[in-house]
Design an enzyme around this catalytic site. Structure first.
Site: not given
Ligand code: SAM
Length: 226
Positions: A65
């Site tokens: 993000s």
């Molecule tokens: N917090 C992260 C960072 O510091 O880099 C960025 C997160 S990114 C915007 C969103 C993440 O949520 C992705 O890596 C995606 O694979 C994960 N995601 C989506 N659905 C999910 C789920 N049901 N459980 C866990 N992770 C999930």
């Protein structure tokens, strides 16, 4: 070869976020100055580590993000020492390291990622930055079910979801402690409101919108179907 001055760039970004009124507390400022975002971006993107934009995480379709969004959420979470935090959406691990910095030394951060390749990437990044287990525990799974999945116990003081959900997943509301808080982007896949959900002493929930945002979708049993 040009050697990039990451520290200088980090200081300038943090200063800009302070001037914009996004970083408001000394604790968030300290954490963002301390943690090297260049250790968490996908290889090849180091030069853009301190540009205030989301960056792609390889070919996974996911992102780290934008720093301003990370800072907004950290400020709104009102973290302090010794809190137990659950993050859904580990991605690069950057936000998890910041979360730990804000609850250390007695706090705990568990972060759940559904893409195994990213969980592995995050584990490596966190270890390189000095936030490997037991400080930050990275788990592969469907975070919409909480962690441990489906456990009906109030476990966490704070829950932060860094992907967009159609509504707050029930399992996460169950695992939130009394007087706990969850931040979660809620809306359609293209646009969401960042919601603050608070559980009071009697387990009553209240919700408040903190403004618009755009996140990648939360895919899972209690999120969007993949
Ligand atoms: N917090 C992260 C960072 O510091 O880099 C960025 C997160 S990114 C915007 C969103 C993440 O949520 C992705 O890596 C995606 O694979 C994960 N995601 C989506 N659905 C999910 C789920 N049901 N459980 C866990 N992770 C999930």
């Amino acid at each position: 070869m040009v050697r990039l001055n990451f520290e200088g760039a980090r200081r300038r970004l943090v200063e800009a976020l302070k001037v914009e009124g996004i970083i408001r507390s000394p604790s968030v400022e300290h954490a963002m100055l301390k943690i090297p975002r260049e250790l968490f971006v996908w290889p090849g993107y180091e030069e853009d580590s301190y540009v205030d934009i989301p960056l792609p995480l390889g070919s996974t379709g996911q992102t780290i993000s934008a720093p301003h969004m990370v800072a907004i959420m950290l400020e709104e979470l009102m973290l302090r020492h010794c809190l137990h935090v659950l993050e859904i959406g580990t991605g690069s691990g950057y936000n998890a390291a910041l979360l730990f910095e804000l609850v250390r030394p007695c706090g705990k951060v568990v972060t759940v990622e559904r893409v195994p390749e990213l969980a592995e990437f995050a584990r490596r990044n966190l270890a390189a930055a000095g936030y490997g287990e037991p400080q930050v525990e990275v788990v592969v799974g469907d975070g919409t079910l909480g962690y441990p999945p489906r456990l009906e116990e109030e476990l966490y003081d704070r829950i932060i979801v860094t992907a967009a959900a159609p509504k707050p997943p029930r399992s996460l509301l169950v695992q939130l402690k009394r007087n706990g808080m969850m931040l979660i982007p809620v809306g359609s896949p293209g646009y969401q409101e960042l919601m603050r959900v608070v559980k009071d002493e009697e387990a009553r929930m209240s919700e408040e919108s903190l403004g618009g945002c755009i996140f990648v979708p939360l895919i899972g049993e209690e999120g969007y179907r993949g």
